[in-house]
Design a protein around this motif. Structure first.
Motif, PDB file in Angstrom:
ATOM      1  N   ASP A 157      -2.245  13.861   9.348  1.00  0.00           N
ATOM      2  CA  ASP A 157      -3.196  12.682   8.744  1.00  0.00           C
ATOM      3  C   ASP A 157      -2.947  12.092   7.444  1.00  0.00           C
ATOM      4  O   ASP A 157      -2.272  12.275   6.542  1.00  0.00           O
ATOM      5  CB  ASP A 157      -4.541  13.566   8.462  1.00  0.00           C
ATOM      6  N   ILE A 158      -3.280  10.601   7.585  1.00  0.00           N
ATOM      7  CA  ILE A 158      -3.035   9.752   6.632  1.00  0.00           C
ATOM      8  C   ILE A 158      -3.876   9.531   5.756  1.00  0.00           C
ATOM      9  O   ILE A 158      -5.155   9.351   6.124  1.00  0.00           O
ATOM     10  CB  ILE A 158      -2.230   8.651   7.333  1.00  0.00           C
ATOM     11  N   LYS A 159      -3.741   9.401   4.416  1.00  0.00           N
ATOM     12  CA  LYS A 159      -4.631   9.171   3.609  1.00  0.00           C
ATOM     13  C   LYS A 159      -4.122   7.970   2.616  1.00  0.00           C
ATOM     14  O   LYS A 159      -2.953   8.158   1.982  1.00  0.00           O
ATOM     15  CB  LYS A 159      -5.068  10.357   2.435  1.00  0.00           C
TER      16      LYS A 159
ATOM     17  N   LYS B 258      -9.612   7.765   7.053  1.00  0.00           N
ATOM     18  CA  LYS B 258      -9.065   6.530   8.235  1.00  0.00           C
ATOM     19  C   LYS B 258      -9.555   5.326   7.900  1.00  0.00           C
ATOM     20  O   LYS B 258      -8.887   4.412   7.884  1.00  0.00           O
ATOM     21  CB  LYS B 258      -9.268   7.164   9.769  1.00  0.00           C
ATOM     22  N   LYS B 259     -11.163   5.207   7.889  1.00  0.00           N
ATOM     23  CA  LYS B 259     -11.811   4.042   7.655  1.00  0.00           C
ATOM     24  C   LYS B 259     -11.104   3.230   6.513  1.00  0.00           C
ATOM     25  O   LYS B 259     -10.722   2.271   6.365  1.00  0.00           O
ATOM     26  CB  LYS B 259     -13.059   4.316   7.523  1.00  0.00           C
ATOM     27  N   GLU B 260     -11.287   4.297   5.579  1.00  0.00           N
ATOM     28  CA  GLU B 260     -10.344   3.613   4.011  1.00  0.00           C
ATOM     29  C   GLU B 260      -8.977   2.960   4.427  1.00  0.00           C
ATOM     30  O   GLU B 260      -8.674   2.029   3.695  1.00  0.00           O
ATOM     31  CB  GLU B 260     -10.367   4.747   2.990  1.00  0.00           C
ATOM     32  N   ALA B 261      -8.332   3.952   4.948  1.00  0.00           N
ATOM     33  CA  ALA B 261      -6.898   3.606   5.264  1.00  0.00           C
ATOM     34  C   ALA B 261      -6.779   2.102   5.884  1.00  0.00           C
ATOM     35  O   ALA B 261      -6.083   1.373   5.622  1.00  0.00           O
ATOM     36  CB  ALA B 261      -6.236   4.597   6.078  1.00  0.00           C
TER      37      ALA B 261
ATOM     38  N   LEU C  56       0.683  -1.204  -0.103  1.00  0.00           N
ATOM     39  CA  LEU C  56       0.021   0.083   0.078  1.00  0.00           C
ATOM     40  C   LEU C  56       0.922   1.249   0.138  1.00  0.00           C
ATOM     41  O   LEU C  56       2.094   1.102   0.431  1.00  0.00           O
ATOM     42  CB  LEU C  56      -0.830  -0.073   1.326  1.00  0.00           C
ATOM     43  N   GLU C  57       0.363   2.284  -0.559  1.00  0.00           N
ATOM     44  CA  GLU C  57       1.088   3.569  -0.539  1.00  0.00           C
ATOM     45  C   GLU C  57      -0.055   4.663   0.402  1.00  0.00           C
ATOM     46  O   GLU C  57      -1.098   4.576  -0.049  1.00  0.00           O
ATOM     47  CB  GLU C  57       1.516   4.021  -1.998  1.00  0.00           C
TER      48      GLU C  57
END
Lengths: 500, 361
Positions: free
Chosen positions: A151-153, B274-277, A142-143
């Motif tokens: 925040d992470i997407k 966040k849920k998607e990640a 994953l990337e």
């Protein structure tokens, strides 16, 4: 010239109250009322136990006909009967349901582990225990993108997935082979359980359209009922190449079974034979399969996972690897004990290999090639109970498909007369008076109960294994040990012997 | 001595870690006093330490700590090292000669430089080092590299950790980051390489627990070319971190979350991104989930991270006193070396706790 004694003997005791219920219930015509009593025609009895279950006086017993032949291990009674049948008819012998011969059942030769002292077991009543499973193609990694706030997407685009709340799905059983009520029960139960059913190759009856998010539609060699709306009314599409009960051969639904409703669903004229050719006539090689996979993906705008179902045959691992490389998002491996609505006995009983061995080899091969993430593996063909599910998952399956077990919950007694269309329990029949015996509401309730019970048992064992999520057992062959198996089988299964 | 475990290694343990975030060094006897308090958590069949910042004069070279069964295999490994890299310095690892620990192997350290010309196309320098380590550890019978990072080293052996520390004269080393491990194996391979910490490049892991998902974690790593030969959980954890952080380049938070991810019911309540990640993380890295009881301390040049399994089946206590962060199986070990910490707490299950080296201006 009559050669054979009957297979079963129906005994009616003195406690019979002459209500004639049994005569009504027997769809095989084995019972009649004569001289003020119920009389049995033993020859016609299928041992489906509809009469014994419904007799209010418990006056009926079905026994094996006590015909003692001279002992002969080689020339068993089954063999003699088959020869006599063929001598009478000149035809190949047809049968229904799965292989019933005493081949080894490897599920019963594998044992699961449990925790003691050094790692704790987990109590499934107190701790979360997760069975959720996603079927479909996964990327190998994953990337992510992290903004200034931290925040992470996710930036990897995921392929379409099917979300399951249990690793158990329902195997393909076509409208035609089974009644509409069976499919309604499978679909209703799938929706309630958060899993999926599979229409088989007989098209999608209109009555099922409301369940489309829980349905896998099949594209088999007969291409029955396939059009754009069919392909888009589902959670996923499955290309059926083969079936464990009859690898390498097609299907034949005789014209008399092609009723008005079935003709509408399969999109063929009523009364005509529905023939599924042995191969897909546009798939004579692996590259042809790739074309069909991508034709289906194009038709569904890459929004539906496309699976491929193959029978477990000798070279299954290499074939599976080709199927995955051809672009399949899921691959269903159907073992030689898988059920069928109708198959030539010689094929059902003598062709294919056990699912346990096939599954172990396929999982290992895909791992060796580094492509295991590219497709989910679904194992089917003789999964009887939650223990089999756990062992299949430990060998490497993402999910298992059950057919026969689901039918048993609806009332199937494995009399193996599916091909006659006379199923007394309303399952493998198109006769309205028999179909209505299978109550849809009650059937859903029973099937949901059965799977819920399996889920509880699976959670119990996961807890004993000290893991709280199904993916921690998936492919973890370290948690399996073999008993009563030689080294070669242990090696094929990739497991150690008990004691080591 | 080099008879490796043939069955899964099972052990209970004590772990402790001390890091000064400003990079001030701490002497080896400090961590030794801490781990010695938890003597009862070990049984004398393995103790070890990882120390960061101990080779400042050789900080640009890979420091290989290697154990050899005999001079013969040492010669062949040295030939191999000379062929694949430049040996800047080679010396015996100093030990207290008067002490004898069972089955002591030849303990040697090498400082190595990697010339660009030796690195095969498509390999990074680190990939190359990993491949050399894997090759020596799997192909040279009787040799085992137990430490392979820069400006850091692992010291371990058969014995209680305090004995191993005295044996290696660790009081003579100064490091800004120390981790230590005391081992309680229930099966006894009696092999020095089987002691912890386990390291690869500058990663070192000390671990208390038994990973119930070991079988699938190992098979997953094998898909990416890792050979798990030690049959220990720690080895699997180190390779998993190497895969997720170095090969897959995942952000550190995400990589650690993959090892102990949130439950689905928590994920279902998260906001969209966040849920998607998290959903994708669990789908793709399900085989990386370390299921079963563990508390680990993961150390590298820049950080020390403590974490437990997601339902916290093994203990971990964290404390801070000014710039120094302490992590331990038991609070007693922390109190032994820091009587008055500013704060002491137990992290949530699956929640990583970080100590990070401040960037030096």
């Amino acid at each position: 010239m009559r050669m054979m004694p009957p297979e079963f003997m129906v005994k009616i005791s003195d406690s019979c109250i002459k209500c004639k219920r049994c005569i009504n219930e027997c769809s095989f015509g084995a019972l009649r009322f004569e001289n003020d009593r119920v009389v049995a025609d033993h020859d016609k009895c299928a041992a489906c136990h509809r009469c014994t279950a419904f007799c209010p006086a418990h006056a009926i017993t079905v026994e094996k006909f006590p015909a003692i032949f001279k002992d002969n291990y080689l020339w068993s009674q089954d063999v003699l009967k088959s020869l006599w049948k063929q001598s009478e008819s000149g035809a190949k012998i047809l049968t229904g349901a799965g292989n019933d011969k005493p081949y080894p059942v490897f599920w019963d030769k594998m044992l699961l582990d449990a925790c003691q002292v050094t790692n704790p077991s987990i109590d499934p009543l107190r701790e979360p225990m997760e069975l959720r499973t996603y079927l479909g193609k996964k990327p190998d990694k994953l990337e992510f993108w992290q903004d200034k706030k931290g925040d992470i997407k996710l930036t990897t685009v995921m392929e379409p997935q099917i979300k399951l709340e249990t690793p158990i799905i329902f195997a393909g059983m076509s409208y035609g082979a089974v009644s509409l009520n069976v499919q309604l029960i499978l679909a209703g139960a799938a929706r309630e359980l958060g899993t999926i059913m599979n229409t088989g190759e007989g098209g999608l009856p209109q009555e099922l359209s409301e369940y489309k998010d829980h349905i896998v539609v099949q594209c088999a060699s007969g291409r029955f009922g396939i059009n754009l709306s069919y392909l888009n009314s589902c959670a996923a599409i499955e290309i059926k190449i083969g079936q464990g009960a009859k690898p390498g051969i097609g299907g034949h639904l005789p014209g008399e079974k092609v009723t008005e409703e079935i003709s509408r669903t399969r999109r063929i004229p009523s009364g005509t034979d529905a023939i599924s050719p042995a191969p897909h006539h546009d798939i004579y090689s692996i590259e042809d399969l790739r074309q069909l996979i991508y034709a289906l993906k194009e038709a569904t705008r890459y929004k539906k996972p496309v699976g491929v179902k193959i029978a477990a045959v000798h070279n299954v691992a290499a074939i599976a690897s080709g199927v995955v490389r051809a672009g399949a998002d899921m691959i269903t491996i159907d073992g030689f004990r898988g059920g069928t609505g109708a198959a030539p006995q010689v094929i059902r009983d003598h062709v294919g290999i056990p699912i346990e061995l096939a599954l172990a080899r396929v999982d290992e091969q895909l791992r060796r090639e580094g492509i295991r993430h590219m497709a989910s593996i679904i194992a089917s063909g003789g999964i009887r109970q939650s223990a089999d599910v756990l062992k299949a998952i430990a060998l490497g399956a993402d999910a298992v498909a059950i057919g026969t077990a689901a039918l048993v919950s609806m009332g199937c007694h494995l009399c193996q007369k599916c091909h006659t269309g006379l199923c007394a329990w309303g399952i493998a029949t198109q006769k309205p008076e028999l179909i209505k015996r299978l109550n849809v509401e009650e059937g859903i309730k029973r099937l949901v109960n059965m799977i819920k019970a399996w889920n509880l048992e699976i959670k119990e064992i996961l807890g004993a294994l000290g893991v709280n999520s199904i993916e921690s057992l998936r492919g973890s062959r370290e948690r399996l040990r073999g008993v009563d198996m030689d080294e070669v089988y242990l090696d094929v299964l990739g497991i150690k012997p008990a004691g080591r | 001595m080099f008879k490796r475990a043939e069955t899964k290694d099972i052990s209970g343990c004590a772990v402790v870690g001390i890091m000064n975030e400003k990079g001030k060094t701490i002497r080896g006897d400090v961590i030794t006093s801490a781990i010695a308090v938890m003597h009862e958590r070990s049984n004398g069949l393995g103790g070890g330490f990882a120390a960061y910042g101990i080779y400042p004069e050789f900080k640009d070279y890979y420091a290989f700590h290697i154990m050899f069964e005999d001079e013969g295999v040492k010669d062949s490994v040295e030939t191999f090292l000379q062929d694949s890299m430049v040996v800047v310095k080679s010396e015996a690892i100093p030990i207290r000669k008067k002490m004898s620990l069972a089955n002591t192997p030849i303990l040697w350290r090498y400082f190595l430089e990697v010339p660009k010309s030796k690195i095969p196309a498509g390999f990074s320098e680190e990939d190359f080092i990993v491949s050399v380590v894997m090759r020596i550890n799997t192909r040279f019978n009787g040799a085992f590299i137990f430490s392979s990072g820069k400006n850091m080293g692992i010291f371990k052996g058969l014995g209680y950790p305090e004995d191993v520390s005295r044996f290696f004269r660790l009081e003579e080393y100064e490091a800004y980051l120390w981790t230590a491990h005391g081992r309680f194996p229930t099966n006894t391979p009696g092999w020095w390489g089987g002691a912890h910490p386990f390291g690869l490049l500058d990663w070192a892991v000390v671990h208390n627990g038994e990973i119930s998902s070991y079988g699938i974690n190992k098979r997953y790593l094998e898909m990416f070319g890792y050979e798990c030969t030690l049959m220990t959980d720690t080895e699997v954890i180190v390779y998993m971190l190497d895969l997720l952080l170095r090969k897959h380049n995942l952000p550190q938070d995400i990589a650690l979350t993959a090892l102990a991810p949130p439950f689905w019911k928590e994920i279902d309540e998260m906001d969209k991104n966040k849920k998607e990640a998290m959903t994708a993380l669990r789908m793709v890295y399900g085989s990386a989930l370390l299921n079963g009881p563990f508390s680990i301390i993961i150390s590298s040049t820049s950080s020390m991270i403590g974490m437990t399994d997601r339902i916290m089946l093994r203990p971990l206590v964290v404390a801070r006193k000014q710039d120094t962060v302490y992590m331990s199986s038991e609070e007693s070990a922390i109190r032994e070396v820091c009587q008055d910490p500013d704060e002491v707490w137990s992290p949530q299950g699956g929640e990583p706790v970080y100590a990070r080296l401040e960037e030096r201006a």
